[in-house]
Design a protein around this motif. Structure first.
Motif, PDB file in Angstrom:
ATOM      1  N   GLY A 391      77.724-134.209  73.684  1.00  0.00           N
ATOM      2  CA  GLY A 391      77.538-133.622  72.456  1.00  0.00           C
ATOM      3  C   GLY A 391      77.878-134.599  71.345  1.00  0.00           C
ATOM      4  O   GLY A 391      77.772-134.242  70.173  1.00  0.00           O
ATOM      5  N   LEU A 392      78.741-135.538  71.494  1.00  0.00           N
ATOM      6  CA  LEU A 392      78.722-136.622  70.437  1.00  0.00           C
ATOM      7  C   LEU A 392      77.766-137.611  70.041  1.00  0.00           C
ATOM      8  O   LEU A 392      77.104-137.648  70.692  1.00  0.00           O
ATOM      9  N   ARG A 393      77.757-137.926  68.838  1.00  0.00           N
ATOM     10  CA  ARG A 393      76.646-138.822  68.197  1.00  0.00           C
ATOM     11  C   ARG A 393      77.336-140.131  68.082  1.00  0.00           C
ATOM     12  O   ARG A 393      78.242-140.431  67.119  1.00  0.00           O
ATOM     13  N   VAL A 394      77.450-140.978  68.952  1.00  0.00           N
ATOM     14  CA  VAL A 394      77.762-142.398  68.981  1.00  0.00           C
ATOM     15  C   VAL A 394      76.888-143.467  68.254  1.00  0.00           C
ATOM     16  O   VAL A 394      75.910-143.552  68.734  1.00  0.00           O
ATOM     17  N   TYR A 395      77.536-144.180  67.524  1.00  0.00           N
ATOM     18  CA  TYR A 395      77.015-145.281  66.658  1.00  0.00           C
ATOM     19  C   TYR A 395      77.526-146.582  67.473  1.00  0.00           C
ATOM     20  O   TYR A 395      78.637-147.055  67.255  1.00  0.00           O
ATOM     21  N   CYS A 396      76.789-147.063  68.472  1.00  0.00           N
ATOM     22  CA  CYS A 396      77.309-148.406  69.291  1.00  0.00           C
ATOM     23  C   CYS A 396      76.628-149.605  68.901  1.00  0.00           C
ATOM     24  O   CYS A 396      75.398-149.694  68.622  1.00  0.00           O
ATOM     25  N   ASN A 397      77.585-150.166  67.940  1.00  0.00           N
ATOM     26  CA  ASN A 397      77.214-151.413  67.223  1.00  0.00           C
ATOM     27  C   ASN A 397      77.490-152.446  67.942  1.00  0.00           C
ATOM     28  O   ASN A 397      78.487-153.148  68.355  1.00  0.00           O
ATOM     29  N   ILE A 398      76.220-153.153  68.233  1.00  0.00           N
ATOM     30  CA  ILE A 398      76.300-154.477  69.000  1.00  0.00           C
ATOM     31  C   ILE A 398      75.220-155.592  68.411  1.00  0.00           C
ATOM     32  O   ILE A 398      74.279-155.375  68.224  1.00  0.00           O
ATOM     33  N   LEU A 419      69.559-139.842  76.106  1.00  0.00           N
ATOM     34  CA  LEU A 419      70.695-139.551  75.596  1.00  0.00           C
ATOM     35  C   LEU A 419      70.554-140.123  74.014  1.00  0.00           C
ATOM     36  O   LEU A 419      70.194-141.501  73.849  1.00  0.00           O
ATOM     37  N   PRO A 420      70.893-139.359  72.851  1.00  0.00           N
ATOM     38  CA  PRO A 420      70.851-139.724  71.515  1.00  0.00           C
ATOM     39  C   PRO A 420      71.850-140.950  71.256  1.00  0.00           C
ATOM     40  O   PRO A 420      72.554-140.494  70.018  1.00  0.00           O
ATOM     41  N   VAL A 421      72.123-141.896  71.669  1.00  0.00           N
ATOM     42  CA  VAL A 421      72.978-142.884  71.379  1.00  0.00           C
ATOM     43  C   VAL A 421      72.229-143.674  70.308  1.00  0.00           C
ATOM     44  O   VAL A 421      70.920-143.876  70.468  1.00  0.00           O
ATOM     45  N   VAL A 422      72.925-144.098  69.086  1.00  0.00           N
ATOM     46  CA  VAL A 422      72.322-144.721  68.331  1.00  0.00           C
ATOM     47  C   VAL A 422      72.854-146.462  68.514  1.00  0.00           C
ATOM     48  O   VAL A 422      73.987-146.531  68.266  1.00  0.00           O
ATOM     49  N   LEU A 423      71.912-147.010  68.685  1.00  0.00           N
ATOM     50  CA  LEU A 423      72.113-148.514  69.016  1.00  0.00           C
ATOM     51  C   LEU A 423      72.148-149.357  67.906  1.00  0.00           C
ATOM     52  O   LEU A 423      70.856-149.634  67.272  1.00  0.00           O
ATOM     53  N   CYS A 424      73.016-149.676  66.936  1.00  0.00           N
ATOM     54  CA  CYS A 424      73.052-150.284  65.702  1.00  0.00           C
ATOM     55  C   CYS A 424      73.063-151.757  66.063  1.00  0.00           C
ATOM     56  O   CYS A 424      74.230-152.505  66.671  1.00  0.00           O
ATOM     57  N   LEU A 425      71.903-152.581  65.923  1.00  0.00           N
ATOM     58  CA  LEU A 425      71.876-154.084  66.330  1.00  0.00           C
ATOM     59  C   LEU A 425      71.759-154.919  64.905  1.00  0.00           C
ATOM     60  O   LEU A 425      71.109-155.293  64.323  1.00  0.00           O
ATOM     61  N   ASP A 426      73.310-155.375  64.982  1.00  0.00           N
ATOM     62  CA  ASP A 426      73.709-156.419  63.689  1.00  0.00           C
ATOM     63  C   ASP A 426      73.150-157.803  64.118  1.00  0.00           C
ATOM     64  O   ASP A 426      72.659-157.958  65.365  1.00  0.00           O
ATOM     65  N   ARG A 427      72.870-158.598  63.380  1.00  0.00           N
ATOM     66  CA  ARG A 427      72.286-159.908  63.654  1.00  0.00           C
ATOM     67  C   ARG A 427      70.896-160.064  64.190  1.00  0.00           C
ATOM     68  O   ARG A 427      70.822-160.970  64.885  1.00  0.00           O
ATOM     69  N   ALA A 428      70.371-159.099  64.027  1.00  0.00           N
ATOM     70  CA  ALA A 428      68.825-159.378  64.272  1.00  0.00           C
ATOM     71  C   ALA A 428      67.903-160.204  63.716  1.00  0.00           C
ATOM     72  O   ALA A 428      68.286-160.415  62.487  1.00  0.00           O
ATOM     73  N   SER A 475      68.199-132.763  65.259  1.00  0.00           N
ATOM     74  CA  SER A 475      66.698-132.721  65.699  1.00  0.00           C
ATOM     75  C   SER A 475      66.167-134.125  66.338  1.00  0.00           C
ATOM     76  O   SER A 475      65.179-134.237  66.800  1.00  0.00           O
ATOM     77  N   THR A 476      67.274-135.234  66.004  1.00  0.00           N
ATOM     78  CA  THR A 476      66.750-136.491  66.566  1.00  0.00           C
ATOM     79  C   THR A 476      67.624-136.545  68.242  1.00  0.00           C
ATOM     80  O   THR A 476      68.780-136.530  68.205  1.00  0.00           O
ATOM     81  N   ASN A 477      66.666-136.571  69.082  1.00  0.00           N
ATOM     82  CA  ASN A 477      67.087-136.152  70.370  1.00  0.00           C
ATOM     83  C   ASN A 477      66.969-137.430  71.259  1.00  0.00           C
ATOM     84  O   ASN A 477      66.856-137.165  72.708  1.00  0.00           O
ATOM     85  N   LEU A 478      66.414-138.455  70.659  1.00  0.00           N
ATOM     86  CA  LEU A 478      66.272-139.595  71.683  1.00  0.00           C
ATOM     87  C   LEU A 478      67.226-140.721  71.286  1.00  0.00           C
ATOM     88  O   LEU A 478      67.750-140.835  70.089  1.00  0.00           O
ATOM     89  N   PRO A 479      67.231-141.852  72.132  1.00  0.00           N
ATOM     90  CA  PRO A 479      67.972-143.088  71.825  1.00  0.00           C
ATOM     91  C   PRO A 479      67.318-143.760  70.486  1.00  0.00           C
ATOM     92  O   PRO A 479      66.105-143.585  70.526  1.00  0.00           O
ATOM     93  N   PHE A 480      68.195-144.161  69.455  1.00  0.00           N
ATOM     94  CA  PHE A 480      67.632-144.530  68.352  1.00  0.00           C
ATOM     95  C   PHE A 480      68.224-145.782  68.017  1.00  0.00           C
ATOM     96  O   PHE A 480      69.639-146.047  67.617  1.00  0.00           O
ATOM     97  N   VAL A 481      67.417-146.716  67.968  1.00  0.00           N
ATOM     98  CA  VAL A 481      67.581-148.256  67.805  1.00  0.00           C
ATOM     99  C   VAL A 481      67.537-148.526  66.030  1.00  0.00           C
ATOM    100  O   VAL A 481      66.363-148.092  65.585  1.00  0.00           O
TER     101      VAL A 481
END
Length: 640
Positions: A391-398, A419-428, A475-481
């Protein structure tokens, strides 16, 4: 500004020249090499502290080994400046990382001494083992292979996979563990503590050294006594400290730790190890930034400081009369704290990039909710997935380029399980001077083909904040890039109120005639500038900010495609499989026949240079977009 190397360094244009320098003068040569690196980098920029820390090691390797026949592999490679200077690139070293100049990393196409192209961590042992296996197969018994890897890179699983194989492959290779306690940021994890224990509790290694030295004084042939020494130390291993057991258990003969700044000791040790067959590991202790006091004191700051005054240590920064936009990563770092204060389920994870990603701010303010897991992108992704199951909302910054290393984990552990992991893609997108190993070219394409993914990109800081806010909603229940570029955004006043975005909903920024520009992310600002430019010529394109490349805003696309016969798409990702491809697929599915031009990163390797130079080369800077608009509008374009 002409930078003149010292007299010994002037005489060295290749390793054979280096071998002509007497042993007693190698220390002086190293000081000249170190000063030359300081002089050039202070004026021209580049990575700094890492190369200073391996000056003696670099000189010793080329002094002892027959390079390039003997093959030397650098891990990551930002510490290889001394290597480049010794191997024939001294006179061109000031072009390092500049457009059209030397690469900032070892590169096979640049020199025969660069045996393996690098830029990402933890590849050296695998590559060196492959070379050693090839040498064995070809019967090249006299060829030596050496991998140089830092203790930060050693935390990655790939390094352990390679050592696990090397121990049983029965090849003649040497792994040099350059232990300085830091990557870009200070190292973390149990391995760091283990290596510290080896360094400060060297009982086992002292007994090894005592036996080694005693046998070396016996009137017997050197090769024989060295072999005897190893057998005896193997026999006493169980009676003393087990500090070396990690590497020995993997069947790598462990030697060290030794002082990595003692050039005489390094040369003697490397000469000794050449006579011992099989896989070996030499543990050396160095100081990142050695020889420049400020870099030794603040190694993270001086990893790649930019231009600076070498005497005062002042790092030159641009000065502006008005407030400037912040870096996107700083907006991320400040915004996640805002969100976490209101939502106790928010956590932050990064693989060894707390400073680069700006997660360091959360780690300082909320140390129990933000984690640096080391150079372990795969682990970072699956760790985040595990937390998300609870149930945690993780911002995974890679960084986008490093996200490539965790692709399987995103597919298998995150997307399949929704799983609603938030993938924050720096340096895109195109990152600039670091070049092709660091460009974030492919994430749009490689994520767009995965089911259950939301893929977004902000045009400015306010949009980044809104996307981060939307990603943590129940309400956001999917992986979010969320992908965003390196460097500054567009808004000096960036701390705007956050609001939820409708997922998969773009926005129409302006109407126009005949031509519509569909942009994704920050390049939308280039498109806006191009529109202002061509408007003075009587051309008036419409502009749509796509916002989400998955899911696409179908209503918006139907409007644009049915209204404007000519379409230009703009993205800072590869044109193969990205936004433009998505629009073409949509057009095919719905029978549209619009004339379309796709602008973005071309289907080739883009080399290094400043971002502006690379945007121009790839044709999606403001002028490149304006040129495409003129051509589609039928205006004759003059090429100078």
């Amino acid at each position: 500004m002409t930078i003149t190397p010292g007299p010994l360094l002037q005489s060295v244009n290749n390793p054979e020249d280096l071998k002509k320098i007497p042993m007693e003068k190698l220390h002086e040569f190293c000081e000249e090499l170190r000063q030359f690196i300081i002089d050039v980098v202070s004026v021209h920029g580049g990575h700094f502290a890492a190369s200073l820390g391996v000056v003696e090691l670099t000189a010793a390797l080329h002094y002892v080994y027959n390079t390039p026949y003997d093959q030397l592999v650098w891990d990551v490679g930002h510490q290889a400046y001394g290597h480049k200077i010794i191997t024939g690139r001294k006179d061109s070293f000031e072009t390092n990382r500049k457009y059209g100049g030397l690469s900032g990393f070892p590169k096979r196409a640049e020199s025969e001494y660069d045996t393996f192209g690098v830029g990402h961590s933890s590849t050296s042992i695998s590559a060196a083992l492959g070379m050693a296996m090839a040498a064995k197969y070809k019967g090249e018994k006299d060829r030596k292979v050496v991998a140089v890897i830092g203790d930060g890179s050693m935390t990655a699983g790939m390094a352990f996979e390679a050592m696990n194989h090397a121990g049983v492959a029965n090849t003649d290779m040497l792994v040099i563990l350059n232990d300085n306690g830091i990557g870009i940021d200070p190292n973390v994890g149990a391995l760091k503590e283990y290596l510290t224990d080896i360094t400060i509790s060297p009982t086992y290694n002292k007994i090894k050294d005592d036996v080694w030295n005693a046998l070396g004084k016996l009137p017997v042939g050197k090769r024989f006594t060295r072999a005897m020494a190893h057998k005896l130390t193997e026999g006493i291993k169980g009676m003393v400290s087990s500090s070396a057991n990690l590497f020995e258990a993997l069947k790598l003969r462990y030697f060290g730790p030794i002082d990595g700044h003692n050039i005489s000791k390094l040369v003697d040790t490397l000469n000794d190890l050449k006579d011992i067959p099989g896989p070996k590991l030499l543990h050396i202790i160095t100081t990142k930034g050695k020889g420049y006091a400020l870099a030794e004191k603040d190694q993270t700051k001086w990893h790649a400081p930019g231009l600076f005054d070498k005497v005062t240590g002042e790092i030159y920064k641009k000065k502006f009369d008005t407030p400037q936009p912040p870096k996107y990563q700083d907006v991320f770092g400040k915004t996640i704290i805002e969100l976490a204060k209101k939502n106790d389920k928010i956590f932050g994870v990064t693989p060894a990039m707390p400073s680069g990603s700006s997660l360091k701010y959360m780690m300082e303010e909320m140390p129990d909710r933000a984690f640096d897991v080391g150079i372990c992108e795969q682990h970072a992704a699956t760790l985040s997935a595990g937390m998300a199951t609870q149930g945690l909302r993780v911002y995974c910054n890679i960084y986008s380029t490093f996200m490539q290393r965790a692709y399987d984990q995103v597919v298998h552990d995150i997307a399949i399980q929704k799983l609603p992991v938030v993938l924050c893609l720096d340096r895109a997108g195109l990152v600039g001077d670091d070049g092709p190993t660091h460009h974030g070219c492919y994430d749009i394409a490689y994520f767009r083909c995965i089911p259950n993914m939301i893929i977004s990109s902000p045009m400015n800081e306010a949009e980044l904040r809104n996307m981060m806010y939307t990603a943590q909603l129940e309400s956001t229940n999917l992986p979010f890039v969320i992908r965003y570029p390196r460097g500054e955004g567009m808004m000096a006043e960036w701390q705007t109120p956050m609001e939820a975005l409708e997922i998969g909903k773009g926005r129409k920024l302006k109407g126009g005639q005949d031509i519509a520009i569909l942009s994704f992310g920050h390049p939308g600002n280039f498109a806006a500038a191009a529109i202002r430019s061509v408007k003075q010529e009587g051309i008036d394109p419409a502009h749509y900010d796509i916002r989400f490349v998955k899911p696409l805003d179908e209503a918006l696309l139907h409007e644009a495609l049915s209204t404007y016969p000519k379409i230009i798409t703009v993205e800072d990702g590869t044109v193969v499989g990205g936004l433009g491809s998505a629009i073409l697929e949509f057009m095919a599915d719905h029978g549209y026949k619009n004339d379309i031009r796709i602008l973005g990163i071309p289907d080739r390797i883009v080399e290094h240079g400043s971002p502006k130079e690379l945007y121009r080369e790839c044709g999606y800077d403001a002028e490149g977009i304006a040129t495409a608009v003129r051509e589609m509008a039928g205006v004759k374009v003059t090429v100078f």
